[in-house]
Design a protein around this motif. Sequence first.
Motif, PDB file in Angstrom:
ATOM      1  N   TYR A   1       0.825  -1.202   0.000  1.00 28.15           N
ATOM      2  CA  TYR A   1       0.000   0.000   0.000  1.00 28.15           C
ATOM      3  C   TYR A   1       0.865   1.261   0.000  1.00 28.15           C
ATOM      4  O   TYR A   1       2.017   1.234   0.414  1.00 28.15           O
ATOM      5  CB  TYR A   1      -0.894   0.037   1.249  1.00 28.15           C
ATOM      6  N   TYR A   2       0.260   2.355  -0.445  1.00 28.53           N
ATOM      7  CA  TYR A   2       0.889   3.667  -0.305  1.00 28.53           C
ATOM      8  C   TYR A   2       0.582   4.146   1.115  1.00 28.53           C
ATOM      9  O   TYR A   2      -0.584   4.246   1.490  1.00 28.53           O
ATOM     10  CB  TYR A   2       0.318   4.655  -1.324  1.00 28.53           C
ATOM     11  N   THR A   3       1.605   4.440   1.913  1.00 24.97           N
ATOM     12  CA  THR A   3       1.385   4.718   3.332  1.00 24.97           C
ATOM     13  C   THR A   3       1.714   6.153   3.724  1.00 24.97           C
ATOM     14  O   THR A   3       2.451   6.861   3.032  1.00 24.97           O
ATOM     15  CB  THR A   3       2.233   3.777   4.202  1.00 24.97           C
ATOM     16  N   THR A   4       1.155   6.547   4.852  1.00 27.31           N
ATOM     17  CA  THR A   4       1.487   7.842   5.448  1.00 27.31           C
ATOM     18  C   THR A   4       2.914   7.784   5.983  1.00 27.31           C
ATOM     19  O   THR A   4       3.427   6.713   6.292  1.00 27.31           O
ATOM     20  CB  THR A   4       0.527   8.163   6.600  1.00 27.31           C
ATOM     21  N   LYS A   5       3.550   8.949   6.094  1.00 31.53           N
ATOM     22  CA  LYS A   5       4.930   9.022   6.562  1.00 31.53           C
ATOM     23  C   LYS A   5       4.991   9.827   7.858  1.00 31.53           C
ATOM     24  O   LYS A   5       4.527  10.955   7.923  1.00 31.53           O
ATOM     25  CB  LYS A   5       5.817   9.685   5.502  1.00 31.53           C
ATOM     26  N   LYS A   6       5.617   9.225   8.884  1.00 30.76           N
ATOM     27  CA  LYS A   6       5.704   9.882  10.181  1.00 30.76           C
ATOM     28  C   LYS A   6       6.536  11.150  10.120  1.00 30.76           C
ATOM     29  O   LYS A   6       6.173  12.183  10.685  1.00 30.76           O
ATOM     30  CB  LYS A   6       6.304   8.931  11.210  1.00 30.76           C
ATOM     31  N   GLU A   7       7.685  11.066   9.401  1.00 29.38           N
ATOM     32  CA  GLU A   7       8.576  12.218   9.350  1.00 29.38           C
ATOM     33  C   GLU A   7       7.948  13.423   8.661  1.00 29.38           C
ATOM     34  O   GLU A   7       8.404  14.563   8.821  1.00 29.38           O
ATOM     35  CB  GLU A   7       9.887  11.854   8.640  1.00 29.38           C
ATOM     36  N   LYS A   8       6.885  13.199   7.896  1.00 27.11           N
ATOM     37  CA  LYS A   8       6.193  14.296   7.225  1.00 27.11           C
ATOM     38  C   LYS A   8       4.932  14.723   7.974  1.00 27.11           C
ATOM     39  O   LYS A   8       4.153  15.532   7.479  1.00 27.11           O
ATOM     40  CB  LYS A   8       5.821  13.889   5.792  1.00 27.11           C
ATOM     41  N   GLY A   9       4.728  14.146   9.164  1.00 28.99           N
ATOM     42  CA  GLY A   9       3.560  14.511   9.955  1.00 28.99           C
ATOM     43  C   GLY A   9       2.251  14.042   9.358  1.00 28.99           C
ATOM     44  O   GLY A   9       1.220  14.686   9.522  1.00 28.99           O
ATOM     45  N   GLN A  10       2.300  12.904   8.643  1.00 27.20           N
ATOM     46  CA  GLN A  10       1.114  12.432   7.932  1.00 27.20           C
ATOM     47  C   GLN A  10       0.315  11.385   8.711  1.00 27.20           C
ATOM     48  O   GLN A  10      -0.795  11.050   8.324  1.00 27.20           O
ATOM     49  CB  GLN A  10       1.538  11.840   6.585  1.00 27.20           C
ATOM     50  N   HIS A  11       0.885  10.859   9.792  1.00 27.27           N
ATOM     51  CA  HIS A  11       0.197   9.822  10.553  1.00 27.27           C
ATOM     52  C   HIS A  11      -0.995  10.392  11.321  1.00 27.27           C
ATOM     53  O   HIS A  11      -1.120  11.607  11.507  1.00 27.27           O
ATOM     54  CB  HIS A  11       1.155   9.158  11.540  1.00 27.27           C
ATOM     55  N   ILE A  12      -1.850   9.483  11.804  1.00 27.94           N
ATOM     56  CA  ILE A  12      -2.967   9.860  12.657  1.00 27.94           C
ATOM     57  C   ILE A  12      -2.522   9.677  14.107  1.00 27.94           C
ATOM     58  O   ILE A  12      -2.177   8.567  14.525  1.00 27.94           O
ATOM     59  CB  ILE A  12      -4.206   8.980  12.377  1.00 27.94           C
ATOM     60  N   GLN A  13      -2.499  10.759  14.860  1.00 26.02           N
ATOM     61  CA  GLN A  13      -2.053  10.706  16.242  1.00 26.02           C
ATOM     62  C   GLN A  13      -3.162  10.177  17.153  1.00 26.02           C
ATOM     63  O   GLN A  13      -4.341  10.346  16.862  1.00 26.02           O
ATOM     64  CB  GLN A  13      -1.628  12.104  16.710  1.00 26.02           C
ATOM     65  N   ILE A  14      -2.757   9.548  18.247  1.00 23.24           N
ATOM     66  CA  ILE A  14      -3.710   9.027  19.228  1.00 23.24           C
ATOM     67  C   ILE A  14      -3.626   9.894  20.474  1.00 23.24           C
ATOM     68  O   ILE A  14      -2.528  10.194  20.962  1.00 23.24           O
ATOM     69  CB  ILE A  14      -3.389   7.564  19.584  1.00 23.24           C
ATOM     70  N   ALA A  15      -4.766  10.323  20.960  1.00 27.62           N
ATOM     71  CA  ALA A  15      -4.795  11.186  22.146  1.00 27.62           C
ATOM     72  C   ALA A  15      -4.087  10.492  23.298  1.00 27.62           C
ATOM     73  O   ALA A  15      -4.231   9.284  23.510  1.00 27.62           O
ATOM     74  CB  ALA A  15      -6.237  11.506  22.521  1.00 27.62           C
ATOM     75  N   LYS A  16      -3.303  11.263  24.040  1.00 31.08           N
ATOM     76  CA  LYS A  16      -2.566  10.695  25.166  1.00 31.08           C
ATOM     77  C   LYS A  16      -3.523  10.249  26.251  1.00 31.08           C
ATOM     78  O   LYS A  16      -4.569  10.850  26.475  1.00 31.08           O
ATOM     79  CB  LYS A  16      -1.560  11.706  25.718  1.00 31.08           C
TER      80      LYS A  16
END
Length: 350
Positions: free
Chosen positions: A237-252
């Motif tokens: 799959y084409y995935t989101t990249k963490k270093e580009k701030g593309q991931h979905i964050q989870i509330a702490k």
Amino acid sequence: MILGMVFTMAPMKADAATYQDVLNVLAVDENGTPLVNVELVFEKDGITYDFDTTDANGKISDFNIQDDTDMILDGGYGEYVIKPAANSEYTVVGKPCIMSVEKTSESYGFPYIASVYGKPYAGETVQLTLKSASSEKPEVTVTEVTGGGAEVARTGGTAAIHVKGTNLPDKFYYMMNLYDEKGRILAQYSEKEAVAAGTETERTFDAAFPSVEDEKYKDAAYWEVGVETVSNPEDGYYTTKKEKGQHIQIAKKSETVEPNPGENPGDGTEEAVPSDKPSNGGSTTTKPQDSVNPGDNGSSDIGNRKSEYSKQSTVQTGDESHTILWATVMLAALAGVSVITLRRRQKKQN
């Protein structure tokens, strides 16, 4: 069709033994089946100079270069591409069919068909393979997948996924990987289908994320999202990249901080110290602190501690302390009087 000049005399005919002026074409589909009533055009430098339609056998057999004054007078000599008309439901398979028209070498030279498909033409029937234009799917490319740094609750929720590319469809397949802050994968979730809105170059769909409240996911930090236009792609799959701030964050995870023994939970200040000056009927003044539950005997999470000014094992209220204090004073006074009286008696006896 572009009209040309009208001959005032019959054109010269090619020698049948040497030059070919009649073209024979058979139009078939990819299975070799003849295609009926397909309009073919003869195009040079992007301009159409003639056209013809296949018969019941899928053939064009009455095209004669000598008779086609429009082609010769307007188009002249050179290479002509034979293909379906622009509004046709068919398109050519493989290399284009090119007919080369040249002039004979005689002094009175005339046009003839020199070659087709790059080979000398001797009057044989040439095959033109076509396929349905609707069967051609445009190439789809994905250039970016991002969640834009959106955040979802630990109880789950949805977030918008943005996809950029070319010829993007309105349906996508996506999967999700759960990671902790150190980039260690905690879980992988199976593929889901989503309907997207937008254009062929930029589309958006809502992805659904499950709960991560289970204790085994206590360190969950973000979701990685993978997207494709086909289900279960072999090449991933084409995935989101963490270093580009593309991931979905989870509330702490929200945490309730328990006070340490010896701390005042009210304002974090030191223990209360009795005032030297009584007020409100003699009760001592202390800094605010949590109330003690009945039956605790003055001890609690905050408590089990004693004032340096008191060694009592129980807590006394201000009024009780006032009464005890005055009782002690009175007893001391009585004891003093008794001692004085006793000494006076002893003096008298002496």
